[in-house]
Every structure is written in structure tokens, then in C-alpha cells.
Design a protein around this motif. Structure first.
Motif, PDB file in Angstrom:
ATOM      1  N   LEU A  58      -5.854  15.577   2.049  1.00  0.00           N
ATOM      2  CA  LEU A  58      -5.834  14.168   1.675  1.00  0.00           C
ATOM      3  C   LEU A  58      -4.934  13.877   0.487  1.00  0.00           C
ATOM      4  CD1 LEU A  58      -6.804  11.267   1.953  1.00  0.00           C
ATOM      5  CD2 LEU A  58      -8.859  11.891   0.651  1.00  0.00           C
ATOM      6  N   THR A  59      -5.161  14.547  -0.633  1.00  0.00           N
ATOM      7  CA  THR A  59      -4.421  14.191  -1.842  1.00  0.00           C
ATOM      8  C   THR A  59      -2.933  14.447  -1.684  1.00  0.00           C
ATOM      9  OG1 THR A  59      -6.379  14.748  -3.142  1.00  0.00           O
ATOM     10  CG2 THR A  59      -4.316  14.453  -4.338  1.00  0.00           C
ATOM     11  N   ALA A  60      -2.545  15.587  -1.110  1.00  0.00           N
ATOM     12  CA  ALA A  60      -1.125  15.863  -0.908  1.00  0.00           C
ATOM     13  C   ALA A  60      -0.497  14.834   0.026  1.00  0.00           C
ATOM     14  CB  ALA A  60      -0.928  17.274  -0.357  1.00  0.00           C
ATOM     15  N   ALA A  61      -1.236  14.447   1.071  1.00  0.00           N
ATOM     16  CA  ALA A  61      -0.738  13.411   1.980  1.00  0.00           C
ATOM     17  C   ALA A  61      -0.588  12.082   1.260  1.00  0.00           C
ATOM     18  CB  ALA A  61      -1.673  13.264   3.177  1.00  0.00           C
ATOM     19  N   ALA A  62      -1.521  11.787   0.354  1.00  0.00           N
ATOM     20  CA  ALA A  62      -1.425  10.554  -0.428  1.00  0.00           C
ATOM     21  C   ALA A  62      -0.210  10.580  -1.347  1.00  0.00           C
ATOM     22  CB  ALA A  62      -2.702  10.358  -1.243  1.00  0.00           C
ATOM     23  N   GLN A  63       0.023  11.713  -2.003  1.00  0.00           N
ATOM     24  CA  GLN A  63       1.186  11.820  -2.878  1.00  0.00           C
ATOM     25  C   GLN A  63       2.478  11.614  -2.099  1.00  0.00           C
ATOM     26  OE1 GLN A  63      -0.541  15.681  -4.601  1.00  0.00           O
ATOM     27  NE2 GLN A  63       0.869  15.047  -6.228  1.00  0.00           N
ATOM     28  N   LEU A  64       2.598  12.278  -0.968  1.00  0.00           N
ATOM     29  CA  LEU A  64       3.811  12.135  -0.157  1.00  0.00           C
ATOM     30  C   LEU A  64       3.963  10.716   0.368  1.00  0.00           C
ATOM     31  CD1 LEU A  64       3.606  15.543   1.717  1.00  0.00           C
ATOM     32  CD2 LEU A  64       5.447  14.831   0.167  1.00  0.00           C
ATOM     33  N   SER A  65       2.848  10.100   0.769  1.00  0.00           N
ATOM     34  CA  SER A  65       2.907   8.715   1.248  1.00  0.00           C
ATOM     35  C   SER A  65       3.381   7.776   0.138  1.00  0.00           C
ATOM     36  CB  SER A  65       1.536   8.277   1.763  1.00  0.00           C
ATOM     37  OG  SER A  65       1.140   9.045   2.883  1.00  0.00           O
ATOM     38  N   ARG A  66       2.898   8.011  -1.057  1.00  0.00           N
ATOM     39  CA  ARG A  66       3.330   7.196  -2.199  1.00  0.00           C
ATOM     40  C   ARG A  66       4.822   7.342  -2.445  1.00  0.00           C
ATOM     41  NH1 ARG A  66       3.536   8.716  -7.820  1.00  0.00           N
ATOM     42  NH2 ARG A  66       3.646   6.874  -9.170  1.00  0.00           N
ATOM     43  N   PHE A  67       5.318   8.584  -2.438  1.00  0.00           N
ATOM     44  CA  PHE A  67       6.755   8.785  -2.631  1.00  0.00           C
ATOM     45  C   PHE A  67       7.553   8.074  -1.538  1.00  0.00           C
ATOM     46  CE2 PHE A  67       5.391  13.005  -4.641  1.00  0.00           C
ATOM     47  CZ  PHE A  67       5.417  12.477  -5.909  1.00  0.00           C
ATOM     48  N   ALA A  68       7.052   8.141  -0.295  1.00  0.00           N
ATOM     49  CA  ALA A  68       7.749   7.518   0.819  1.00  0.00           C
ATOM     50  C   ALA A  68       7.763   5.996   0.686  1.00  0.00           C
ATOM     51  CB  ALA A  68       7.098   7.928   2.144  1.00  0.00           C
ATOM     52  N   VAL A  69       6.609   5.404   0.384  1.00  0.00           N
ATOM     53  CA  VAL A  69       6.538   3.948   0.245  1.00  0.00           C
ATOM     54  C   VAL A  69       7.468   3.470  -0.862  1.00  0.00           C
ATOM     55  CG1 VAL A  69       5.029   2.038  -0.445  1.00  0.00           C
ATOM     56  CG2 VAL A  69       4.235   3.704   1.250  1.00  0.00           C
ATOM     57  N   ARG A  70       7.464   4.144  -1.988  1.00  0.00           N
ATOM     58  CA  ARG A  70       8.334   3.745  -3.094  1.00  0.00           C
ATOM     59  C   ARG A  70       9.806   3.914  -2.721  1.00  0.00           C
ATOM     60  NH1 ARG A  70       6.445   6.319  -8.638  1.00  0.00           N
ATOM     61  NH2 ARG A  70       8.004   4.846  -9.373  1.00  0.00           N
ATOM     62  N   HIS A  71      10.131   4.967  -1.991  1.00  0.00           N
ATOM     63  CA  HIS A  71      11.498   5.203  -1.511  1.00  0.00           C
ATOM     64  C   HIS A  71      11.960   4.049  -0.629  1.00  0.00           C
ATOM     65  CE1 HIS A  71      14.960   7.308   0.162  1.00  0.00           C
ATOM     66  NE2 HIS A  71      14.418   7.325   1.373  1.00  0.00           N
ATOM     67  N   TRP A  72      11.103   3.629   0.294  1.00  0.00           N
ATOM     68  CA  TRP A  72      11.473   2.547   1.198  1.00  0.00           C
ATOM     69  C   TRP A  72      11.549   1.209   0.477  1.00  0.00           C
ATOM     70  CZ3 TRP A  72       7.272   4.984   4.660  1.00  0.00           C
ATOM     71  CH2 TRP A  72       7.792   6.128   5.290  1.00  0.00           C
ATOM     72  N   GLN A  73      10.685   1.017  -0.492  1.00  0.00           N
ATOM     73  CA  GLN A  73      10.760  -0.212  -1.280  1.00  0.00           C
ATOM     74  C   GLN A  73      12.065  -0.282  -2.065  1.00  0.00           C
ATOM     75  OE1 GLN A  73       7.049   0.121  -3.507  1.00  0.00           O
ATOM     76  NE2 GLN A  73       6.132  -1.518  -2.289  1.00  0.00           N
ATOM     77  N   GLU A  74      12.458   0.817  -2.654  1.00  0.00           N
ATOM     78  CA  GLU A  74      13.695   0.847  -3.432  1.00  0.00           C
ATOM     79  C   GLU A  74      14.915   0.607  -2.550  1.00  0.00           C
ATOM     80  OE1 GLU A  74      13.578   4.652  -5.285  1.00  0.00           O
ATOM     81  OE2 GLU A  74      11.929   4.098  -6.664  1.00  0.00           O
ATOM     82  N   ARG A  75      14.864   1.130  -1.339  1.00  0.00           N
ATOM     83  CA  ARG A  75      15.981   0.961  -0.409  1.00  0.00           C
ATOM     84  C   ARG A  75      15.930  -0.373   0.317  1.00  0.00           C
ATOM     85  NH1 ARG A  75      19.051   5.172   1.119  1.00  0.00           N
ATOM     86  NH2 ARG A  75      19.385   4.167   3.133  1.00  0.00           N
ATOM     87  N   GLY A  76      14.744  -0.992   0.362  1.00  0.00           N
ATOM     88  CA  GLY A  76      14.584  -2.222   1.126  1.00  0.00           C
ATOM     89  C   GLY A  76      14.791  -2.008   2.604  1.00  0.00           C
ATOM     90  N   SER A  77      14.466  -0.791   3.073  1.00  0.00           N
ATOM     91  CA  SER A  77      14.828  -0.416   4.442  1.00  0.00           C
ATOM     92  C   SER A  77      13.650  -0.389   5.407  1.00  0.00           C
ATOM     93  CB  SER A  77      15.451   0.985   4.420  1.00  0.00           C
ATOM     94  OG  SER A  77      14.523   1.931   3.908  1.00  0.00           O
ATOM     95  N   GLY A  78      12.432  -0.385   4.904  1.00  0.00           N
ATOM     96  CA  GLY A  78      11.278  -0.164   5.767  1.00  0.00           C
ATOM     97  C   GLY A  78      11.190   1.311   6.146  1.00  0.00           C
ATOM     98  N   GLY A  79      10.087   1.703   6.746  1.00  0.00           N
ATOM     99  CA  GLY A  79       9.887   3.086   7.152  1.00  0.00           C
ATOM    100  C   GLY A  79       8.566   3.219   7.873  1.00  0.00           C
ATOM    101  N   ARG A  80       8.294   4.432   8.337  1.00  0.00           N
ATOM    102  CA  ARG A  80       7.065   4.674   9.095  1.00  0.00           C
ATOM    103  C   ARG A  80       6.333   5.918   8.588  1.00  0.00           C
ATOM    104  NH1 ARG A  80       7.107   2.825  15.339  1.00  0.00           N
ATOM    105  NH2 ARG A  80       8.269   0.892  15.048  1.00  0.00           N
TER     106      ARG A  80
END
Length: 238
Positions: free
Chosen positions: A102-124
Motif C-alpha cells: 500500500l504505502t509504496a504504491a501510494a508514494q509512486l501514485s503521488r509521484f505520478a499524479v504530480r508528474h502529470w500535473q506539472e506536464r498538464g498531460s493527464g495519465g493513468r
């Protein structure tokens, strides 16, 4: 799908993860795999280490040339913890299972969401959870069920919070699947006798779960964000 789509898959060296990598690559995606140890182009990271998810994300981003489009949270730990084990052994097992599942998945999800927000690109995001999130698990697997239930709750929160930014989240809840992780458990619970609880008459194959993961990653319409897809042979019907 854009042929330059780049996907990070955790727990990619065996079982559902390996099958998912194969399915995604057959569709033309560029896949960056993760395993507990580095091998043949796979990024090694021990997700029981709190610093490992960030190191994994940064190395994957570097290999991807600065852009990751999809994250598949598949890495997991399924180990029994007896109720009558020592207090410290029980707590250690609980914390390790929650950290990896759970926690590792949450950390990776957070990095991914922030990455997509910074790029304005969306993601899955595609989260491989478990039937245990809804049905629970054996008396020796409180920690596993709790972690997978937490993953589903996290997934739903992400889906609701970021859909307007084109950030989509999907979860899959397999029942028993024919993988090395579940093999010992199936044997300990009676092997073929366990199948009596599965109306389909068999456990799922990794390829079946991978087909669902591929659909969520590459094909599912945006309106499906927030969905949880069951794959348990009707052993638990919500």
C-alpha cells in the motif's frame, strides 16, 4: 494508443506483472519494469525501504526520457502472519506488508499524479488490488486484506480528485490467481478443495488479469475512471 506511450510496471518479473508487461509490449507500449532486484533492464528496488519508491520513480523517469504516461501498481507481498506469533513478529509482518502493498504504491501514485500535473498531460493509474479488499482473507492475512482494501480506497480517492485534470485511475481485484505468490497458500488451504468455493471451477491465470490491466491502461474510456473490476470466478460477487 500513442506508440510512444511509456508505462512503469512494478513487480514486473513474475506472475501477473510479467504477463502484464508482455501484454502491454505486444500492444506497442514502451514498458519499464521493476523488480526487487535489478536484472536484464529491470530496475531493482526493495519496496520495503521507504526511500525505494522515490529512487525507482526517478530512475524510471530518467530511462523514459522525462515522461511516464501510465503507472501499474502491481508489486505485492503475500506472507502469512499467525495470530499467536510474538507481538513484535506480528507487528513487523503487518508493517512490511502494508509498506510494500500500500504505502509504496501510494508514494509512486503521488509521484505520478504530480508528474502529470506539472506536464498538464493527464495519465493513468492501474492498481492490482485483490478480492480480499472486499471479502477479507484468511485469519493469517489480516494485513494483506487491510492493505488491499486501502489500495481500493486510495484508487477511488485519486479518481474523484483528479479526473478533471485527465488523470484517470482503475483498480482490478483478482481472486486466486495461478502465480508463485499464491501457490503455497493454495496448497496450504487444501489445493483442489479450495476450488469448491469458485463457481468457475478454476483460479484465474496471469494472462487473464494482464488482459484486464492492458484494457485499463490503454483502452478503457475515460468515463470508467474510478471503476473496480472483479476477476475472481464469481467466488465473490458484489
Amino acid at each position: 494508443m500513442n506508440t510512444s506511450t511509456t508505462i512503469l510496471v512494478t513487480g514486473a518479473t513474475r506472475g501477473i506483472g510479467a504477463a502484464t508487461v508482455s501484454a502491454l509490449e505486444s500492444a506497442g507500449a514502451k514498458v519499464i519494469g521493476h523488480g526487487s532486484r535489478a536484472r536484464d533492464g529491470v530496475i531493482g528496488a526493495d519496496l520495503s525501504d521507504p526511500q525505494a519508491p522515490q529512487a525507482l520513480w526517478e530512475e524510471a523517469l530518467d530511462r523514459a526520457g522525462g515522461r511516464i504516461d501510465i503507472l501499474v501498481n502491481n508489486a505485492g507481498l503475500f506472507e502469512a502472519s499467525a495470530l499467536d506469533s510474538s507481538d513484535i513478529a506480528w507487528l513487523d509482518a503487518w508493517e512490511e506488508t502494508l509498506r510494500i502493498n500500500l504505502t509504496a504504491a501510494a508514494q509512486l501514485s503521488r509521484f505520478a499524479v504530480r508528474h502529470w500535473q506539472e506536464r498538464g498531460s493527464g495519465g493513468r493509474l492501474v492498481h492490482i488490488s485483490s478480492r480480499a479488499a472486499y471479502r477479507g482473507d484468511s485469519p493469517a492475512h489480516w494485513h494483506y486484506a487491510a492493505a488491499k482494501g486501502g489500495m481500493v480506497a486510495m484508487h477511488k480517492t485519486i479518481a474523484r480528485a483528479y479526473a478533471s485534470e485527465g488523470i484517470l485511475s482503475f483498480a482490478i481485484t483478482p481472486g486466486f490467481t495461478d502465480t508463485s505468490m499464491a501457490g503455497d497458500y493454495l496448497a496450504s488451504r487444501g489445493g483442489p478443495g479450495l476450488l469448491a468455493d469458485i463457481p468457475l471451477g478454476r483460479v484465474a491465470t496471469p494472462d487473464e488479469i494482464a488482459a484486464i490491466a492492458k484494457f485499463c491502461a490503454l483502452e478503457a474510456p475515460p468515463s470508467m475512471t474510478g471503476a473496480v473490476i472483479d476477476a475472481n470466478g464469481a467466488s465473490y460477487v458484489r
